[in-house]
Design an enzyme around this catalytic site. Sequence first.
Site, PDB file in Angstrom:
ATOM      1  N   GLY A   1       0.689  -1.469  -0.159  1.00  0.00           N
ATOM      2  CA  GLY A   1      -0.472   0.449  -0.043  1.00  0.00           C
ATOM      3  C   GLY A   1       1.142   1.238   0.089  1.00  0.00           C
TER       4      GLY A   1
ATOM      5  CG  HIS B   1       0.920   7.362   5.479  1.00  0.00           C
ATOM      6  ND1 HIS B   1       1.881   7.474   6.316  1.00  0.00           N
ATOM      7  CD2 HIS B   1       0.519   5.621   5.191  1.00  0.00           C
ATOM      8  CE1 HIS B   1       2.785   6.518   6.350  1.00  0.00           C
ATOM      9  NE2 HIS B   1       2.289   5.154   5.579  1.00  0.00           N
TER      10      HIS B   1
ATOM     11  CG  HIS C   1       0.147   1.602   7.498  1.00  0.00           C
ATOM     12  ND1 HIS C   1       0.721   1.139   8.168  1.00  0.00           N
ATOM     13  CD2 HIS C   1       0.208   2.327   6.155  1.00  0.00           C
ATOM     14  CE1 HIS C   1       1.760   1.081   7.817  1.00  0.00           C
ATOM     15  NE2 HIS C   1       1.737   2.346   7.401  1.00  0.00           N
ATOM     16  CD  GLU C   2      -1.009   2.320   2.633  1.00  0.00           C
ATOM     17  OE1 GLU C   2      -0.133   3.984   2.982  1.00  0.00           O
ATOM     18  OE2 GLU C   2      -0.071   1.728   3.160  1.00  0.00           O
TER      19      GLU C   2
ATOM     20  CD  GLN D   1       3.431   5.870   2.423  1.00  0.00           C
ATOM     21  OE1 GLN D   1       2.313   5.426   1.976  1.00  0.00           O
ATOM     22  NE2 GLN D   1       4.778   5.470   3.093  1.00  0.00           N
TER      23      GLN D   1
ATOM     24  CB  CYS E   1       5.394   2.091   6.975  1.00  0.00           C
ATOM     25  SG  CYS E   1       5.085   3.987   6.572  1.00  0.00           S
ATOM     26  CG  LEU E   2       6.666   1.287   1.145  1.00  0.00           C
ATOM     27  CD1 LEU E   2       5.630   0.949  -0.142  1.00  0.00           C
ATOM     28  CD2 LEU E   2       7.536  -0.194   0.473  1.00  0.00           C
TER      29      LEU E   2
HETATM   30 NI    NI Z   1       2.827   2.886   5.928  1.00  0.00          NI
END
Ligand code: NI
Length: 172
Positions: free
Chosen positions: A46, A138, A134-135, A51, A92-93
């Site tokens: 995701g 963000h 989670h997204e 991000q 998380c990226l």
């Molecule tokens: Ni993340």
Amino acid sequence: MSARKILIYPDPRLRTPCEPVAEFDQALESLVKDMADTMYDAPGIGLAAIQINVHKRVIVMDVSESRNQLQVFVNPEIFDLNQGTREVEEGCLSVPGFFVPVKRPEKVLVKAQDIQGNHFELEADEMTAVCIQHEVDHLDGKVFVDYLSRMKRERIRDKLVKSQAEPEARVA
Ligand code: NI
């Protein structure tokens, strides 16, 4: 292929609030394509637009094993369906190398728009529920380390700051 650079925690731009999308145009289509490329390239399941430093309420996800089921959520909203909570280890990226358990609602209703602006609803559970929550965090300027104690969060922050300060390895 136009994967873009992913902001790494504690980059303050991960805290900038995201604006709703009003125009469902070519620019949105290009953004979604770049986000998908960036997510698959990373690889991740995701990615939120914030991000890659685009402060709009857009999410891409693919929780499939086969990595060919892209989901796009524009202006998503989440409603807890009150089926209890579940704790899952998340990554998380923007926080590379760290996995931490986060407790979230087990099942949620997602209301969103697709890339053409059509409204849709989805009942999400399992990994889809974890990922969408989670997204959406963000998009609200929240990173999953915010669920940790201050001490644990600072330890992660310090390690990431240190690893980014180190010069990248040179390959001959
Ligand atoms: Ni993340």
